[in-house]
Design a protein around this motif. Structure first.
Motif, short mmCIF file in Angstrom:
data_model
loop_
_atom_site.label_atom_id
_atom_site.label_comp_id
_atom_site.label_asym_id
_atom_site.label_seq_id
_atom_site.Cartn_x
_atom_site.Cartn_y
_atom_site.Cartn_z
N GLU A 146 39.83 10.32 26.64
CA GLU A 146 39.08 11.14 27.60
C GLU A 146 38.68 12.49 26.98
O GLU A 146 37.58 12.98 27.22
N ILE A 147 39.57 13.07 26.18
CA ILE A 147 39.24 14.32 25.50
C ILE A 147 38.11 14.11 24.49
O ILE A 147 37.21 14.93 24.35
N ALA A 148 38.16 12.97 23.78
CA ALA A 148 37.09 12.65 22.83
C ALA A 148 35.76 12.48 23.56
O ALA A 148 34.71 12.93 23.08
N ARG A 149 35.80 11.86 24.74
CA ARG A 149 34.57 11.71 25.53
C ARG A 149 34.09 13.09 26.00
O ARG A 149 32.89 13.35 26.06
N GLY A 150 35.03 13.98 26.31
CA GLY A 150 34.65 15.35 26.68
C GLY A 150 33.92 16.05 25.55
O GLY A 150 32.98 16.80 25.78
N GLY A 151 34.36 15.77 24.30
CA GLY A 151 33.66 16.33 23.15
C GLY A 151 32.23 15.82 23.05
O GLY A 151 31.30 16.57 22.73
N GLU A 152 32.03 14.54 23.32
CA GLU A 152 30.68 13.97 23.31
C GLU A 152 29.81 14.61 24.39
O GLU A 152 28.64 14.94 24.14
N LEU A 153 30.37 14.77 25.57
CA LEU A 153 29.63 15.40 26.67
C LEU A 153 29.28 16.85 26.33
O LEU A 153 28.17 17.31 26.61
N PHE A 154 30.22 17.56 25.72
CA PHE A 154 29.97 18.95 25.35
C PHE A 154 28.89 19.05 24.29
O PHE A 154 27.99 19.89 24.38
N ARG A 155 28.95 18.20 23.28
CA ARG A 155 27.94 18.24 22.23
C ARG A 155 26.56 17.89 22.77
O ARG A 155 25.54 18.41 22.30
N THR A 156 26.51 17.02 23.78
CA THR A 156 25.23 16.61 24.35
C THR A 156 24.64 17.69 25.25
O THR A 156 23.43 17.96 25.20
N ASN A 157 25.47 18.33 26.07
CA ASN A 157 24.98 19.24 27.11
C ASN A 157 25.11 20.72 26.79
O ASN A 157 24.37 21.52 27.36
N CYS A 158 26.05 21.08 25.92
CA CYS A 158 26.41 22.50 25.80
C CYS A 158 26.29 23.08 24.40
O CYS A 158 26.10 24.29 24.24
N SER A 159 26.46 22.25 23.36
CA SER A 159 26.59 22.78 22.00
C SER A 159 25.32 23.43 21.48
O SER A 159 25.38 24.27 20.58
N ALA A 160 24.15 23.08 22.04
CA ALA A 160 22.91 23.69 21.57
C ALA A 160 22.93 25.20 21.76
O ALA A 160 22.30 25.94 20.99
N CYS A 161 23.65 25.68 22.76
CA CYS A 161 23.75 27.12 23.03
C CYS A 161 25.11 27.67 22.63
O CYS A 161 25.20 28.74 22.02
N HIS A 162 26.18 26.95 22.99
CA HIS A 162 27.52 27.49 22.83
C HIS A 162 28.15 27.15 21.48
O HIS A 162 29.30 27.55 21.25
N ASN A 163 27.45 26.41 20.62
CA ASN A 163 28.00 26.02 19.32
C ASN A 163 28.92 24.81 19.49
O ASN A 163 29.46 24.58 20.56
N ILE A 164 29.10 24.05 18.45
CA ILE A 164 29.83 22.78 18.54
C ILE A 164 31.30 22.97 18.90
O ILE A 164 31.95 22.07 19.42
N GLU A 165 31.85 24.17 18.63
CA GLU A 165 33.24 24.45 18.99
C GLU A 165 33.36 25.48 20.11
O GLU A 165 34.43 26.01 20.35
N GLY A 166 32.24 25.77 20.78
CA GLY A 166 32.28 26.73 21.88
C GLY A 166 32.42 28.16 21.45
O GLY A 166 32.90 29.00 22.21
N ARG A 167 31.98 28.48 20.24
CA ARG A 167 32.10 29.85 19.73
C ARG A 167 30.95 30.75 20.14
O ARG A 167 30.93 31.94 19.83
N GLY A 168 29.96 30.21 20.84
CA GLY A 168 28.83 31.01 21.30
C GLY A 168 27.69 31.05 20.30
O GLY A 168 27.82 30.57 19.16
N GLY A 169 26.57 31.61 20.71
CA GLY A 169 25.41 31.69 19.85
C GLY A 169 24.32 32.53 20.47
O GLY A 169 24.38 32.90 21.65
N ALA A 170 23.32 32.88 19.68
CA ALA A 170 22.24 33.75 20.12
C ALA A 170 21.20 32.98 20.91
O ALA A 170 20.97 31.79 20.68
N LEU A 171 20.55 33.68 21.87
CA LEU A 171 19.47 33.13 22.67
C LEU A 171 18.29 34.11 22.63
O LEU A 171 18.46 35.27 22.22
N PRO A 172 17.09 33.70 23.06
CA PRO A 172 15.94 34.61 23.01
C PRO A 172 16.10 35.82 23.92
O PRO A 172 16.92 35.84 24.85
N GLU A 173 15.31 36.86 23.62
CA GLU A 173 15.17 38.06 24.45
C GLU A 173 16.49 38.81 24.64
O GLU A 173 16.80 39.32 25.72
N GLY A 174 17.28 38.88 23.60
CA GLY A 174 18.50 39.67 23.63
C GLY A 174 19.67 39.03 24.35
O GLY A 174 20.73 39.65 24.47
N ALA A 175 19.51 37.83 24.87
CA ALA A 175 20.60 37.14 25.56
C ALA A 175 21.42 36.33 24.56
O ALA A 175 21.04 36.19 23.39
#
Length: 268
Positions: A146-175
């Motif tokens: 279930e945790i491995a599936r959570g990783g798949e869900l995170f990489r699909t829905n969240c990693s584009a912004c939050h990074n693959i390990e949830g460390r965060g990342g830059a977004l446009p317009e100072g966000a």
């Protein structure tokens, strides 16, 4: 009928007919309209009354006296108690000064009781997500699968912004997408359900509670992993790491080949 026919040309006939029609329409609407849920009365609910008092002092200058919003802050009608718990529990609100995005602070300005009171008042302004119970977000008891599936869900829905390990990342317009390390499971759940600031809202229909719980389990697992040193390259993922490996490896080989060729030319 004769009485009405003899007076239909009277000057007051048309205004009276219009008033009668409006009265009948109002009466019909009152009969067929669905009953609206009434907001809690601050005079009869001590927690809501306390929350309204705190809201008037803390929030109304930006969000409006009735939560209607302003040019400085969005409306709070319909955001629910969960949004208040997230924003004030992570000390994003009250915002010290206007900026592109409110940063997280580890020390909330208000106590849990005061935040709950403000949330209870905001909940009376319009229906919205409530503060979740622990069984909705606690990853306790999840299996490795279930945790491995959570990783798949995170990489699909969240990693584009939050990074693959949830460390965060830059977004446009100072966000920016903030780091998820050190964030409580409850606040991660509330962020998904309320969509704060730049983040999209994930409804229960789009991402069920079980999926959210598995994502939280993955993030908890990642945060618990030991760091062995070396260059993490931001933990962006295998694509970025492979790019740097290719760039440095192939680039180094090219430089060595050029040096050898130049040395051979001089020897001749």
């Amino acid at each position: 009928m004769r009485f009405l026919s003899t007076r239909r040309k009277h000057p007051a006939a048309k205004p009276l007919t219009l008033l009668l029609a409006l009265f009948m329409m109002g009466a019909v609407y009152a009969l067929v309209s669905p009953a609206q849920p009434s907001a809690a009365d601050p005079n009869t609910n001590p927690q809501v009354a306390q929350g309204k008092g705190l809201y008037d002092v803390t929030c109304s200058s930006c969000h409006g006296l009735n939560g209607e919003g302003s040019s400085q802050a969005p409306s709070l009608i319909g955001v629910g108690a969960a949004a208040v718990d997230f924003q004030m529990g992570t000390r994003r609100m009250p915002m010290a000064k206007p900026m592109a995005q409110a940063p997280r602070d580890s020390a909330p300005e208000y106590s849990e009781e005061e935040i709950a009171a403000i949330g209870a008042y905001v909940a009376t302004l319009g229906a919205g997500p409530g503060v979740p119970s622990e069984d909705k977000y606690s990853p306790a008891g999840l299996t490795d699968e279930e945790i491995a599936r959570g990783g798949e869900l995170f990489r699909t829905n969240c990693s584009a912004c939050h990074n693959i390990e949830g460390r965060g990342g830059a977004l446009p317009e100072g966000a920016y997408a903030p780091s998820l390390h050190g964030v409580s499971s409850k606040h991660i759940y509330e962020a998904l359900r309320t969509g704060p600031q730049q983040m999209p809202l994930f409804s229960e229909g789009a991402l069920p509670d079980e999926d959210v719980k598995q994502i939280i389990g993955y993030l908890s697992k990642v945060e618990q992993q030991p760091q062995y040193g070396g260059l993490m390259l931001g933990a962006i993922g295998p694509v970025a790491e492979g790019f740097w490996g290719w760039l440095l490896g192939i680039g180094g080989l090219v430089l060595v080949a050029m040096w050898l060729a130049k040395k051979g030319a001089r020897a001749r």
